[in-house]
Structure formats: C-alpha cells, structure tokens
Motif scaffolding. Sequence first.
Motif, short mmCIF file in Angstrom:
data_model
loop_
_atom_site.label_atom_id
_atom_site.label_comp_id
_atom_site.label_asym_id
_atom_site.label_seq_id
_atom_site.Cartn_x
_atom_site.Cartn_y
_atom_site.Cartn_z
N PRO A 87 -8.88 14.98 -1.96
CA PRO A 87 -8.62 13.58 -2.76
C PRO A 87 -8.04 11.71 -2.42
O PRO A 87 -8.38 10.70 -2.65
CB PRO A 87 -8.11 14.29 -4.17
N VAL A 88 -6.70 12.39 -2.43
CA VAL A 88 -5.85 11.27 -0.87
C VAL A 88 -6.32 10.18 -0.27
O VAL A 88 -6.99 9.03 -0.88
CB VAL A 88 -4.63 11.54 -1.23
N LEU A 107 0.84 -1.12 -0.05
CA LEU A 107 0.15 0.06 -0.04
C LEU A 107 0.76 1.57 -0.05
O LEU A 107 2.26 1.69 0.79
CB LEU A 107 -0.38 0.28 1.24
N ASP A 108 0.95 1.74 -1.18
CA ASP A 108 1.63 2.95 -0.93
C ASP A 108 0.99 4.05 -1.90
O ASP A 108 0.21 3.96 -2.60
CB ASP A 108 2.59 2.68 -2.03
N ALA A 109 2.19 5.10 -1.47
CA ALA A 109 1.49 6.59 -2.91
C ALA A 109 2.37 6.21 -3.84
O ALA A 109 3.45 6.45 -3.93
CB ALA A 109 1.88 7.75 -2.13
N VAL A 110 1.65 5.99 -5.52
CA VAL A 110 2.97 6.08 -6.31
C VAL A 110 2.36 7.15 -7.30
O VAL A 110 1.30 7.54 -7.66
CB VAL A 110 2.72 4.86 -7.25
N SER A 117 -5.01 13.91 -8.27
CA SER A 117 -5.05 12.90 -7.79
C SER A 117 -5.60 11.91 -7.21
O SER A 117 -6.77 12.04 -7.46
CB SER A 117 -4.06 14.82 -6.65
N GLY A 118 -5.55 11.12 -6.51
CA GLY A 118 -6.73 10.33 -5.81
C GLY A 118 -7.17 8.62 -6.52
O GLY A 118 -7.11 8.65 -6.39
N LYS A 119 -6.17 8.86 -7.67
CA LYS A 119 -6.75 7.69 -8.39
C LYS A 119 -6.12 6.65 -8.21
O LYS A 119 -4.97 6.47 -7.11
CB LYS A 119 -5.68 8.05 -10.38
N ILE A 162 -2.26 4.70 -4.86
CA ILE A 162 -2.28 6.31 -5.28
C ILE A 162 -2.11 7.04 -5.19
O ILE A 162 -0.84 7.65 -5.07
CB ILE A 162 -3.01 6.54 -3.52
N GLN A 163 -2.46 8.04 -6.77
CA GLN A 163 -1.86 9.21 -6.84
C GLN A 163 -1.65 10.15 -5.80
O GLN A 163 -2.91 10.76 -5.67
CB GLN A 163 -2.76 9.57 -8.25
#
Length: 579
Positions: A565-566, A500-503, A509-511, A551-552
């Motif tokens: 959005p995230v 699980l990470d921000a990539v 944003s939030g994609k 998550i973008q």
Amino acid sequence: MKKISVEHLARVEGSGGISATIDGKVVTNVKFVVNEGPRLVERLTLGKTPEEDVNIVPRICAICTISHKYAILRAMENALSVKVSSKVSLLRELMHMGEMIESHSLHIYYLALPDYVGFPSAIAMASKFDLEVRIALEMKEFGNHIMKTASGRYIHGENPVIGGFGKFPSDEELAWIKSRAIQFMPFVMKTVRLFCELDYPDCPEEDTVYACCNPDKNTYGFVGDEILLSTGKTIKKEDYKNLTNEFVVSHSYAKRSLYKGKPYSVGALARVNNLGDRLKGEARKMYQRYFNRRWKRNPLFNNAAQALELLYAFERIPSIVDKMLKLSDPPLVTYTKKDGRGTGIVEAPRGLLIHSYEISGGLVSYTDIITPTAQNAEDIERYCLIAAQKFLYRGEEDKIRDRMELVVRAYDPCISCSAHMAEVRNAPPEDWKVRLAKLKERNLPIFIGVGERDRSDDAVGIELALKLKKHGVKDVWLESEVREREVPWNKASHRPLVFLDAVDFREKSGKVILLPLHYIFSDSALSHRLLPFISNGMSYERLKNSFVLGIQPESIEEGRKISSPVRQALLKVLDQIIN
C-alpha cells in the motif's frame, strides 16, 4: 476529510470565523478569518489636520472608542511636543477605566460565562443567575456613565482634545463616581472569585510570549512609553515594529503580527502575566491567591484576568477622583509645531493598541494603527490547532467546534460576538492533491526526502526523492545531502519546502496527507526525528512556508521492504508531482 467551520464568530466590527480542516486523524489546517473588507481608516487620515484625525480615528471601533482616542492623543501630543497637566492625565485615566469596566463586564458575564455554566446565552443564564446578570448590566452601565462624563458621549465623545479637555466634570459628578465605585466593591470581589475559580479546561495549554505597555514607576496600568514582554525585554514605543512585524494572509482581511517569527499574545492575560506582581490592595491579594502557571499557558484564563482587572479599576477610581478634586481645571495646551512624528501606545481592553503618525506642514502624512486582534490572530490559530488535534486523538471530534469557539471568545476579539452558525462539511477526497497543485502553482517547491532506507516503509521519502531526481525534477534533495551541505532554503525563502516522509497519522496504510510542517511541531504525537534535523536556523516565516507530504506506513521494522500500500501511494504521489 472534513471541515469544521464556525462561520460567524468573534469578529472585529463585522464578520469573522474559525475553521479546521481534518484529514483522518490529522488537523491539516486552521484559519481564523476576518471577512469584513478593509475600512481604509489609515488612508482617510492622510492630508487632514491632527484635530480632524483625532475625531476620525476613534470611529474604528464603538467598543474601544476611548482607547483609540487616548492612543491618537498620546501620539499627536508626542509629535507636537505637547505636555498636558496632571489633571488632564488623571481624567484620561478615569475615562479609560470606564471603558475597561464596560468592556470587561460585557465580555466575561454576557459572552464568556454562559459557556461555563451550561447556557446558550446570557438571557437564558438569567433564569439561574438573575442577580449576577442584573448587577453585571449595572456595572456595564457604570462604565458607560464614566465614559460619557469624561468624553461627552457614551460613544465617540469629542470632549478629549489635543492638549486637554473641552470641559472638566464637576466635583459633584466626580464624587458620585467615587461613591458608586465603592458601592460596587462587594460584587466586584464576588466577580473575581467566580471567574478565577471556574473550571477552565486544560486544552489548549502551551507557552507563548506576552506583550503589553510598561507603565511608569513600576506600577500596574494601561499606558506607558515602552512595551514589556514576558521574556523581560522592553521595546521603546518608537520601535514597536520590532515587535509587530505585520504581514498579510490570503484568507483574512486582518493583518497578522509575529515577534521574532513567532506568535505572541496581548490582552488582559498578557498584562496580568507581565505586571501582576505590581498590583496593590485587594487586587494584589486576589492575584497572589489565584495566579499560577496555568495562567501563563492557557488563553482561557483571559476571562479570569479581565475579572482581576475589574477589581483593579474599581480600586483605582476613588484614588483618581481624590487627586482630581485637589486640582484646578487647567486650560488647553496650545502648540505651534507643524512637523513631527509621534507614537502613542495604550492598552485597549483587548490588548496593546499602537498609533503612529507623521505630521508635515500641519497635515498628517503618515499613519500606522495596529490593533490587538491583529496581533493575537496567529496565536488564536495556534491554540485552536492544539485543541482540535488533541480532541481528534481522543476520539472527540464532536467537541472541536465548541472548543475553538471557546478559545476565540476567550481572546475577546473586539466585541466577541458569539457564533450563531456552524457546520461540519465533507471536504473533497484526496485533498492532498489539490493542496499540492496549489503549491506548485504558487512557486516550484523544493523537495527533501527523509527516512532510513533499511527500515521498510520509512524509506518511502528517500525512495520518492530518488525517483523524482530520475525524472529530472529540479531541486530535490536527500536528507543526507542537506546534513552535509548548506540548507537549500536559505537562498529561496519564497519557495515552498516539502518534506517527503513516512509519518504515523494513525490512518490506514498508504494514506497520503499534505500538511504544514509547524502542525507537526504543535503536536507531540506527530513529532518525530525530523524536528531536530530542521529546527536549527529555520525562522517562523520559513516554517509557515514548509510542509510535510506524509505517507502512513504499515511497518518501519528494520530489514523489510516497502509495503504494497505504501508503494502504491509512492507511485501516486510521484505521478502527481511530475505531471
């Protein structure tokens, strides 16, 4: 989300295709599919005599019939302790050269070249390259003639048998073959220059391991008793499973192979990479002139390698004939053994071909056949992924389909049929939900939260993992816990691993995107600090069962909170996992 699909492409005696699934700016899936059902040839061989199976097995392939015949003969003779004479070995080599000429000339001129000169087919190409098309056809016919002369038929010849041949060609037939091979040399030289000087695109390019037979006496050739890797390692033919490690995938009837958990390649390009410095004569001069580092990294150069092997074959034929003309025709070698085990390895036009048999009481009790395309399948997918992702970043999505076709055709899988139906389809929105649900159905995933809590949206992975723990979800880890304790996947290799990470997918944003972890490593633009964290000690099998639920981010600046959005995406993912 889109799916780019080539539904009829480069098959093994039937139907196959290649597809890439795209989510925004990320290629989330690439599949090389062989749709034709299992042919069960291995099962058909059991309970039959070695002689019967020598006739059955080559029916696997009408294009590579000689290679299959050669491989099973070497395997059976190995099992039955049959030693054949020099003239038998020479005639088998000659018929093998015929197959290489027939197959290579068909592939490079009629299936590959139109891609590089701007024509949809060889027939259309003839309007500008009439001479090349005609002489290439004559070259193919010459290869067919050699096979018929040696084996008795153009396809599935029965003249080669255990212990020798039923009949040997006359001196006149052999002399004609030698003369014709010499006549072809000017056009063969032109062929090498043509295909070695083509403008091969640099996408895709990536290192791989190459495997091929290791001929005796430090020579170039298409048979041997051990396997040579581009790493310098050799593997005895009896230990071939140390290379192949076959497994199955759900999306294809063809088996796959991995060496030490990673893809590898076989074929003409593998042979030239591993054995090229052993070439002699004009073939050596051309190798020294054209071979460079790109041949080690770019599968499209398989076309050039096949052209170089055509030159090798045409140079080799006169020498084979001269040696045969000095020898008398030997009788068949008989045998009395009824039990034994033997393996035969040869180079089919498309690469390393392995046949292994066990004989008990005069009947075959075990059969294992591993074809080149099965060994190449994983690397085909990998190179198509690399190409698709690079085109996507360049904003050239319309070129992805054609480039994937180009890559698959370069490998020349079996008869390398050109695609005649391709389409781009819209995939379901929020595909990550479907993919995550399938993972949960297959086996409960292990979740690992990754990120830095003081860097705004980069904290989303950690935050999501903490919320999952709070809701009682089992096997949820934080990055810090994995660093401090034994990695959680060592004792549960069958369970999916989801990071699980921000990539940064270069999306809104939030994609949310769920994609295989190794896709990130295949694309430097997506690689991030996760790589050194998990790379040590993770096998390729483990990697193939690992994923990133990314998550973008809107921002990863220090000191800021998770953006709206995230945060909304986090809650959406949380709900999907716990419900």
